[in-house]
Design a protein around this motif. Structure first.
Motif, PDB file in Angstrom:
ATOM      1  N   ALA A 170       0.823  -1.211   0.000  1.00 40.31           N
ATOM      2  CA  ALA A 170       0.000   0.000   0.000  1.00 40.31           C
ATOM      3  C   ALA A 170       0.858   1.262   0.000  1.00 40.31           C
ATOM      4  N   LEU A 171       1.957   1.241  -0.710  1.00 38.12           N
ATOM      5  CA  LEU A 171       2.849   2.406  -0.761  1.00 38.12           C
ATOM      6  C   LEU A 171       2.147   3.633  -1.324  1.00 38.12           C
ATOM      7  N   LEU A 172       1.144   3.421  -2.169  1.00 37.13           N
ATOM      8  CA  LEU A 172       0.421   4.546  -2.779  1.00 37.13           C
ATOM      9  C   LEU A 172      -0.359   5.349  -1.745  1.00 37.13           C
ATOM     10  N   PHE A 173      -0.485   4.845  -0.517  1.00 38.21           N
ATOM     11  CA  PHE A 173      -1.244   5.565   0.505  1.00 38.21           C
ATOM     12  C   PHE A 173      -0.696   6.964   0.735  1.00 38.21           C
ATOM     13  N   TRP A 174       0.625   7.107   0.748  1.00 32.60           N
ATOM     14  CA  TRP A 174       1.202   8.414   1.082  1.00 32.60           C
ATOM     15  C   TRP A 174       0.934   9.475   0.024  1.00 32.60           C
ATOM     16  N   PRO A 175       1.073   9.184  -1.288  1.00 33.10           N
ATOM     17  CA  PRO A 175       0.650  10.192  -2.269  1.00 33.10           C
ATOM     18  C   PRO A 175      -0.842  10.502  -2.193  1.00 33.10           C
ATOM     19  N   LEU A 176      -1.662   9.485  -1.921  1.00 32.16           N
ATOM     20  CA  LEU A 176      -3.095   9.731  -1.786  1.00 32.16           C
ATOM     21  C   LEU A 176      -3.383  10.615  -0.573  1.00 32.16           C
ATOM     22  N   ALA A 177      -2.676  10.385   0.512  1.00 29.98           N
ATOM     23  CA  ALA A 177      -2.873  11.211   1.702  1.00 29.98           C
ATOM     24  C   ALA A 177      -2.384  12.640   1.477  1.00 29.98           C
ATOM     25  N   ALA A 178      -1.293  12.789   0.717  1.00 30.46           N
ATOM     26  CA  ALA A 178      -0.759  14.126   0.433  1.00 30.46           C
ATOM     27  C   ALA A 178      -1.754  14.973  -0.361  1.00 30.46           C
ATOM     28  N   PHE A 179      -2.690  14.330  -1.040  1.00 33.38           N
ATOM     29  CA  PHE A 179      -3.713  15.054  -1.795  1.00 33.38           C
ATOM     30  C   PHE A 179      -4.529  15.966  -0.876  1.00 33.38           C
ATOM     31  N   LEU A 180      -4.671  15.589   0.395  1.00 30.10           N
ATOM     32  CA  LEU A 180      -5.458  16.385   1.339  1.00 30.10           C
ATOM     33  C   LEU A 180      -4.655  17.521   1.986  1.00 30.10           C
ATOM     34  N   ALA A 181      -3.347  17.537   1.794  1.00 30.64           N
ATOM     35  CA  ALA A 181      -2.509  18.518   2.485  1.00 30.64           C
ATOM     36  C   ALA A 181      -2.928  19.967   2.223  1.00 30.64           C
ATOM     37  N   PRO A 182      -3.191  20.388   0.979  1.00 32.90           N
ATOM     38  CA  PRO A 182      -3.606  21.778   0.772  1.00 32.90           C
ATOM     39  C   PRO A 182      -4.911  22.127   1.486  1.00 32.90           C
ATOM     40  N   HIS A 183      -5.858  21.185   1.499  1.00 27.90           N
ATOM     41  CA  HIS A 183      -7.134  21.439   2.181  1.00 27.90           C
ATOM     42  C   HIS A 183      -6.921  21.616   3.683  1.00 27.90           C
ATOM     43  N   ILE A 184      -6.108  20.762   4.284  1.00 28.96           N
ATOM     44  CA  ILE A 184      -5.843  20.856   5.722  1.00 28.96           C
ATOM     45  C   ILE A 184      -5.103  22.153   6.050  1.00 28.96           C
ATOM     46  N   TRP A 185      -4.117  22.499   5.235  1.00 26.03           N
ATOM     47  CA  TRP A 185      -3.353  23.723   5.474  1.00 26.03           C
ATOM     48  C   TRP A 185      -4.237  24.958   5.352  1.00 26.03           C
ATOM     49  N   GLN A 186      -5.111  24.991   4.359  1.00 22.93           N
ATOM     50  CA  GLN A 186      -5.993  26.140   4.170  1.00 22.93           C
ATOM     51  C   GLN A 186      -6.969  26.277   5.336  1.00 22.93           C
ATOM     52  N   ALA A 187      -7.498  25.146   5.806  1.00 28.05           N
ATOM     53  CA  ALA A 187      -8.424  25.191   6.939  1.00 28.05           C
ATOM     54  C   ALA A 187      -7.712  25.714   8.188  1.00 28.05           C
ATOM     55  N   PHE A 188      -6.495  25.251   8.426  1.00 29.52           N
ATOM     56  CA  PHE A 188      -5.746  25.713   9.596  1.00 29.52           C
ATOM     57  C   PHE A 188      -5.360  27.175   9.464  1.00 29.52           C
ATOM     58  N   LYS A 189      -5.037  27.599   8.259  1.00 33.90           N
ATOM     59  CA  LYS A 189      -4.645  28.990   8.037  1.00 33.90           C
ATOM     60  C   LYS A 189      -5.825  29.936   8.244  1.00 33.90           C
ATOM     61  N   ASN A 190      -7.018  29.538   7.797  1.00 33.95           N
ATOM     62  CA  ASN A 190      -8.191  30.402   7.897  1.00 33.95           C
ATOM     63  C   ASN A 190      -8.689  30.527   9.338  1.00 33.95           C
ATOM     64  N   ASN A 191      -8.746  29.405  10.049  1.00 34.34           N
ATOM     65  CA  ASN A 191      -9.288  29.433  11.406  1.00 34.34           C
ATOM     66  C   ASN A 191      -8.724  28.250  12.189  1.00 34.34           C
ATOM     67  N   PRO A 192      -7.580  28.412  12.850  1.00 27.99           N
ATOM     68  CA  PRO A 192      -6.953  27.278  13.543  1.00 27.99           C
ATOM     69  C   PRO A 192      -7.764  26.749  14.713  1.00 27.99           C
ATOM     70  N   GLU A 193      -8.730  27.520  15.199  1.00 29.28           N
ATOM     71  CA  GLU A 193      -9.535  27.083  16.334  1.00 29.28           C
ATOM     72  C   GLU A 193     -10.928  26.629  15.909  1.00 29.28           C
ATOM     73  N   GLY A 194     -11.190  26.593  14.619  1.00 25.88           N
ATOM     74  CA  GLY A 194     -12.529  26.289  14.142  1.00 25.88           C
ATOM     75  C   GLY A 194     -12.852  24.806  14.127  1.00 25.88           C
ATOM     76  N   PRO A 195     -14.131  24.474  13.929  1.00 29.32           N
ATOM     77  CA  PRO A 195     -14.564  23.070  13.915  1.00 29.32           C
ATOM     78  C   PRO A 195     -13.987  22.285  12.746  1.00 29.32           C
ATOM     79  N   ARG A 196     -13.696  22.961  11.630  1.00 28.31           N
ATOM     80  CA  ARG A 196     -13.123  22.271  10.476  1.00 28.31           C
ATOM     81  C   ARG A 196     -11.751  21.672  10.825  1.00 28.31           C
ATOM     82  N   VAL A 197     -10.929  22.450  11.513  1.00 25.76           N
ATOM     83  CA  VAL A 197      -9.610  21.967  11.914  1.00 25.76           C
ATOM     84  C   VAL A 197      -9.740  20.854  12.951  1.00 25.76           C
TER      85      VAL A 197
END
Length: 440
Positions: free
Chosen positions: A181-208
């Motif tokens: 399942a080596l492909l898991f890490w590239p698949l997981a990296a796909f979410l990195a921009p979404h997580i970073w944007q959510a944390f940048k917009n509101n680090p204390e919000g329910p999305r984070v």
């Protein structure tokens, strides 16, 4: 009070302070420019968001169950049409949401969940109708790839959590099929921009909060599914580094997040790993002398396990610099787990007696628990004191079952532990009450 709520409270006081002549309009504008905009999600909107997600999931699952109940009585053409109907309805709903309700979080989340479920239902129904051969891992991977873009099309966190659960289940399916399942890490990296944007917009919000809980649940499982395990014992280093990294992240970059999943998951992981490593059997048959071969292993992927071990240790080193500078003694004590795990793995590979490592980790567990108790007493944090005492108590309890003690002695020791818990809690409560009286 969190920083976001404190700023909102301050903004609410501006009108009264200006009317009293304490703050001028110019100073108020400067304060607003300094702190920036703030918005607090109401309980009503949060409930609406949750109900929209649950409603969309319930409708999607209900449609699937109705189709499945009457599936055998329908002809192939009708089955094909019905298979695509939920998918087309979901696409229409998403299109309407983007055109008319693009700023509505409940509509984006709900329509995204419905379409994501419809994609999976369509794939499975068409495969069953036309007898398309395939396995579970292929189905999950196809579903993930087709549904993943909805995370960014709709900026939907619920879909991101579905995606995270999907790639974790895919990794498990691949592992059970004796593949990799080596492909898991590239698949997981796909979410990195979404997580970073959510944390940048509101680090204390329910999305984070939701994303952090999803990551903390998925990562330990996915790590076990991806590990090749051709090198016995390397998992000790990987998991020790992973849980320590989560703990340091919760006490460092993500310390502002409410209901901090990183801190809780990291602390529980560090405590459990420490207690596991106090057993003699863990340290047997470890290292290069016990390298695994055979058809069930991919020898050339040993580099992946080494890379995961190095990545987890790198995360510990990077985050440790920040936490130690703040004189965070809990973080400093937690760093000892991956350090001891590396030493233990190296020593066991050189056929050093397992009893040495067992003794070292028993001592480390006792020191870690004592550090946590002292920190809790210094900061008047009752939950921290109880956490440290719980770790020490678990260590003592586990050793009870190892040692040849009578039931009478074990019973007395349990009573002593219980009295210790009660005395510590009573002392902390009285201390807090005395401090409040002094402040008033």
């Amino acid at each position: 009070m969190s920083r976001r709520k404190a700023i909102a409270w301050l903004y609410g006081e501006f009108a009264e302070l200006n009317a009293a002549g304490i703050l001028s309009v110019e100073i108020i504008e400067q304060l607003r420019a300094h702190y920036g905009p703030v918005s607090i999600r109401s309980k009503r909107s949060t409930a609406l968001l949750l109900f929209s997600i649950l409603g969309a999931a319930s409708i999607g699952l209900g449609i699937i169950l109705l189709l499945a109940h009457n599936w055998n009585t329908l002809g192939r053409p009708i089955r094909t049409v019905l298979s695509f109907m939920p998918l087309m309805a979901g696409q229409a709903l998403v299109w309407w949401t983007l055109l008319c309700r693009s700023r509505s979080t409940p509509w984006r989340e709900g329509s995204g969940v419905f379409l994501a479920l419809a994609v999976g239902a369509c794939i499975s129904l068409i495969s069953q109708t036309y007898h398309i051969k395939g396995d579970m891992s292929t189905f999950l991977l196809t579903w993930i790839i087709l549904g993943g873009p909805l995370v960014y099309v709709l900026n939907a966190t619920a879909v991101a959590l579905f995606y995270l659960a999907g790639i974790t289940c895919w990794a498990a399916a691949v592992q059970f099929e004796h593949s990799q399942a080596l492909l898991f890490w590239p698949l997981a990296a796909f979410l990195a921009p979404h997580i970073w944007q959510a944390f940048k917009n509101n680090p204390e919000g329910p999305r984070v909060q939701l994303l952090s809980w999803g990551l903390c649940v998925a990562l330990p499982f996915a790590t076990g599914f991806v590990l090749e395990r051709t090198m016995p014992g390397l998992w000790l280093v990987v998991y020790s580094g992973l849980f320590c990294t989560l703990l340091l992240a919760g006490r460092g970059p993500f310390r502002a997040v409410r209901l901090n999943a990183f801190h809780l998951a990291g602390f529980l992981g560090v405590a459990v790993m420490t207690l596991i490593l106090t057993y003699d059997g863990v340290w047997r048959d470890i290292g290069w002398n016990h390298y695994r071969h055979g058809a069930g292993y991919h020898a050339w992927l040993i580099w992946q396990d080494y890379a995961m071990a190095l990545a987890s240790l790198a995360g510990v080193i990077i985050l440790a610099v920040q936490t130690v500078r703040r004189k965070d003694w809990l973080a400093a004590a937690a760093i000892g787990l991956p350090a001891l795990a590396v030493l233990g793995f190296t020593a066991s590979a050189q056929d050093v007696p397992a009893g040495i490592m067992v003794g070292a980790f028993n001592l480390y567990a006792l020191i870690l628990g004592a550090v946590i108790v002292v920190m809790g007493l210094q900061r008047d944090e009752l939950i921290t004191v109880n956490a440290g005492m719980a770790l020490i108590s678990m260590l003592i309890i586990l050793r009870f079952f190892d040692a040849d003690l009578t039931f009478t002695i074990r019973g007395l020791l349990f009573i002593v532990l219980g009295i210790g818990f009660l005395c510590a809690n009573v002392a902390m409560v009285r201390r807090a009450a005395t401090r409040k009286e002094a402040e008033s």
